[in-house]
Write a protein that holds these residues in place. Structure first.
Motif, PDB file in Angstrom:
ATOM      1  N   ARG A  15       2.382   0.594  16.421  1.00 20.68           N
ATOM      2  CA  ARG A  15       1.469   1.228  15.483  1.00 20.68           C
ATOM      3  C   ARG A  15       1.952   1.020  14.045  1.00 20.68           C
ATOM      4  N   ALA A  16       1.058   0.588  13.225  1.00 20.94           N
ATOM      5  CA  ALA A  16       1.358   0.445  11.806  1.00 20.94           C
ATOM      6  C   ALA A  16       0.184   1.020  11.033  1.00 20.94           C
ATOM      7  N   ASP A  17       0.469   1.830  10.068  1.00 21.87           N
ATOM      8  CA  ASP A  17      -0.582   2.369   9.216  1.00 21.87           C
ATOM      9  C   ASP A  17      -0.624   1.583   7.919  1.00 21.87           C
ATOM     10  N   TYR A  18      -1.798   1.534   7.330  1.00 20.26           N
ATOM     11  CA  TYR A  18      -2.007   0.833   6.076  1.00 20.26           C
ATOM     12  C   TYR A  18      -2.720   1.749   5.104  1.00 20.26           C
ATOM     13  N   TRP A  19      -2.390   1.612   3.850  1.00 20.51           N
ATOM     14  CA  TRP A  19      -2.988   2.407   2.797  1.00 20.51           C
ATOM     15  C   TRP A  19      -3.574   1.491   1.744  1.00 20.51           C
ATOM     16  N   ASP A  56      -1.237  -1.957   1.597  1.00 19.16           N
ATOM     17  CA  ASP A  56       0.190  -2.026   1.897  1.00 19.16           C
ATOM     18  C   ASP A  56       0.495  -1.168   3.110  1.00 19.16           C
ATOM     19  N   SER A  57       1.515  -1.572   3.866  1.00 16.67           N
ATOM     20  CA  SER A  57       1.915  -0.795   5.042  1.00 16.67           C
ATOM     21  C   SER A  57       2.938   0.279   4.692  1.00 16.67           C
ATOM     22  N   ARG A  58       3.394   0.307   3.446  1.00 17.35           N
ATOM     23  CA  ARG A  58       4.328   1.363   3.032  1.00 17.35           C
ATOM     24  C   ARG A  58       3.562   2.652   2.794  1.00 17.35           C
ATOM     25  N   MET A  64      -5.701   5.390  -2.827  1.00 11.54           N
ATOM     26  CA  MET A  64      -7.137   5.330  -3.062  1.00 11.54           C
ATOM     27  C   MET A  64      -7.952   5.766  -1.848  1.00 11.54           C
ATOM     28  N   GLY A  65      -7.301   6.338  -0.844  1.00 10.80           N
ATOM     29  CA  GLY A  65      -8.026   6.778   0.342  1.00 10.80           C
ATOM     30  C   GLY A  65      -7.069   7.188   1.437  1.00 10.80           C
ATOM     31  N   PRO A  66      -7.596   7.372   2.628  1.00  8.24           N
ATOM     32  CA  PRO A  66      -6.762   7.783   3.768  1.00  8.24           C
ATOM     33  C   PRO A  66      -5.966   6.591   4.314  1.00  8.24           C
ATOM     34  N   SER A  67      -5.146   6.837   5.313  1.00  9.98           N
ATOM     35  CA  SER A  67      -4.450   5.736   5.980  1.00  9.98           C
ATOM     36  C   SER A  67      -5.367   5.138   7.037  1.00  9.98           C
ATOM     37  N   PHE A  68      -5.117   3.883   7.369  1.00  8.72           N
ATOM     38  CA  PHE A  68      -5.899   3.160   8.363  1.00  8.72           C
ATOM     39  C   PHE A  68      -4.958   2.576   9.401  1.00  8.72           C
ATOM     40  N   SER A  69      -5.423   2.471  10.633  1.00  5.78           N
ATOM     41  CA  SER A  69      -4.566   1.980  11.707  1.00  5.78           C
ATOM     42  C   SER A  69      -4.450   0.457  11.718  1.00  5.78           C
TER      43      SER A  69
END
Length: 83
Positions: free
Chosen positions: A22-26, A37-39, A55-60
């Motif tokens: 799992r990696a989140d992106y912002w 970015d994934s940080r 600029m928004g929520p995190s995405f999977s």
């Protein structure tokens, strides 16, 4: 038959795999440009100081974050402001 300790290790690895994969992106405004970015925000604060804002929520997935950036802000690389 598989020895008991090997089976336990295999089960443990299978259980950890989804969390490790799992990696989140912002989506950020970073120095006046839209970036994906994934940080997480804390890691970005360490890396960038105060020159960014979320600029928004995190995405999977990265593609979901990029689609959000395109739909709402014109896409990555576009200009933005944290004001």
């Amino acid at each position: 038959m598989m020895p008991r300790h090997i089976a336990a290790v295999a089960v443990g690895l299978v259980m950890l795999a989804p969390a490790a994969a799992r990696a989140d992106y912002w989506v950020y405004c970073d120095s006046g440009r839209i970036a994906v970015d994934s940080r997480d925000p804390d890691q970005m604060r360490i890396a960038r100081g105060s020159s960014f804002c979320a600029m928004g929520p995190s995405f999977s997935t990265r593609s979901d974050a990029e689609n959000f950036a395109r739909r709402n802000f014109g896409g990555t690389g576009g200009s933005c402001s944290c004001r």
